[in-house]
Design a protein around this motif. Structure first.
Motif: not given
Ligand SMILES: Cc1ncc(COP(=O)(O)O)c(C=O)c1O
Length: 385
Positions: A155-159, A189-191, A220-226
């Motif tokens: 996702f980090e390469s998205t223009p 990282r995605a969050i 993914l919901l188990g991750r902080p701030g998700a």
């Protein structure tokens, strides 16, 4: 009769097309073996069927269901998330019932995107991430996925110009079709990325219950701030062999859940409440059948992996899902290879390019086929070569 212009941009649904080819060959007397669709061959566990038999006799269940899912169903989803992942949810605001996760994915588009907006879609993934955008006149940006990034969508390469119009991003691990799994740091990282760019992150966790060699997929919901930025979709389809029952749920960010629920209440009228009662048993009853299914798929995975080299294919050993994602020999496109295997061996495999641009050069082999048929299919491909 004139249909909408957008219909011209909609490819035929992958498996509807495969079914058509299969029926044509069967009409010629060919004994076709399908390693195409990921539809569990084993029956729904008896404990769930029994719960349904009881629920269907309750006249209350014969009326319109509650739009967002019955209170007991939403509470059971929250309880399951707590037991399974340690994720705490408010069942009144952070859970909505879905008529299968496919329905939820499609209805997220009218809930979240306007015409002209972008959705970030994995370079290979469930086809509805793309067709949902086509049906809502919005755009797709494919996030690159390949061997070299371990099939973790980049996702980090998205223009920047795409990011400025991006409203939603789909991820799905364990991944269909590549069967890749994601480390939790990738979820983090995605969050962070979606927070920075004000994008709804949708994690499609359709294979949450199928893991091999001791691996158990995480939420993914188990991750902080998700919950600030994400929702996650879970389904009884693959977890409990309930593909035909059409029962799933979305959980997480309350604003996104509300928007999805509002679209749904204007279009569908919920899931037959008896099916929701059966799904409560699925999620909260004895889970030993879940472990048995993973053991079964793991055995079949080993069968396929052991044979692949002898038929000129290579694959990573999957840790989850019900698929083996195999690289095809040089000189073929995915569609040519799948076409050859069907015509010459009477075996259906899914062409990788049908899952997105990064699928070219691969085929997907489904493990949802009885062992004997799986072995026969591989033997036939070997003989064909
Ligand atoms: C990644 C993924 N998401 C969603 C679905 C749809 O599942 P459901 O039966 O819950 O609609 C599938 C089905 O194969 C899938 O592979």
């Amino acid at each position: 009769m004139r249909t909408a212009k957008r219909m011209n941009n909609l490819p035929p649904y992958l498996f509807a097309e495969i079914d058509r080819k299969k029926e044509a060959l069967q009409a010629q007397g060919v004994d076709v073996i399908s390693l195409g669709i990921g539809d569990p061959d084993m029956p729904t566990p008896q404990r769930i069927v029994d719960a349904m038999a009881k629920a269907i006799t309750n006249p209350k269940n014969h009326q319109y269901p509650a739009y967002a899912g019955s209170k007991p169903y939403r509470e059971a989803c929250a309880e399951w998330m707590s037991r399974r992942f340690g994720v705490e949810l408010n069942p009144a605001t952070e859970v909505v019932a879905l008529i299968g996760s496919k329905e939820g994915i499609a209805h997220l588009f009218p809930a979240i995107t306007d015409p002209g907006d972008y959705t970030l879609v994995p370079g290979v993934g469930y086809p509805v991430y793309t067709t949902g955008a086509v049906l809502s006149d919005s755009n797709v940006h494919y996030m690159p996925m390949n061997e070299s990034n371990d099939w973790l969508a980049d996702f980090e390469s998205t223009p920047a110009d795409v990011l400025a119009k991006a409203k939603m991003m789909f991820l799905s691990y364990p991944n269909n079709p590549s069967s890749a799994i994601a480390p939790v740091e990738y979820f983090d990282r995605a969050i962070a990325f979606c927070k920075e760019h004000d994008i709804l992150l949708v994690h499609d966790n359709a294979y949450s219950e199928i893991g091999f060699d001791g691996y158990k997929p995480s939420a993914l919901l188990g991750r902080p701030g998700a919950k600030d930025v994400a929702i996650e979709l879970f389904s009884c389809s693959k977890a409990y062999n309930m593909t035909g029952w059409r029962v799933a749920f979305a959980a997480g960010n309350a604003e996104a859940i509300k928007a999805l629920g509002t679209v749904k209440s204007n279009i569908d009228s919920g899931i037959f409440t008896a099916v929701q009662d059966a799904a409560i048993e699925a999620m909260l009853g004895d889970q030993s059948d879940v472990a048995e299914m993973s053991a079964l798929y793991q055995r079949r995975r080993d069968l396929v992996i052991d044979t692949l080299a002898s038929i000129g294919l290579s694959a990573r050993v999957p840790k989850g899902t019900i698929y083996v994602w195999a690289k095809i020999p040089e000189g073929y496109t995915s569609a040519q290879y799948a076409g050859d295997v069907l015509q010459k061996a009477g075996v259906i495999v899914a062409a990788g390019n049908a899952y997105g641009p990064d699928g070219e050069g691969y085929i997907r082999i489904s493990l949802a086929t009885p062992d004997a048929r799986l072995v026969e299919a591989l033997e036939r491909i070997k003989t064909m070569l």
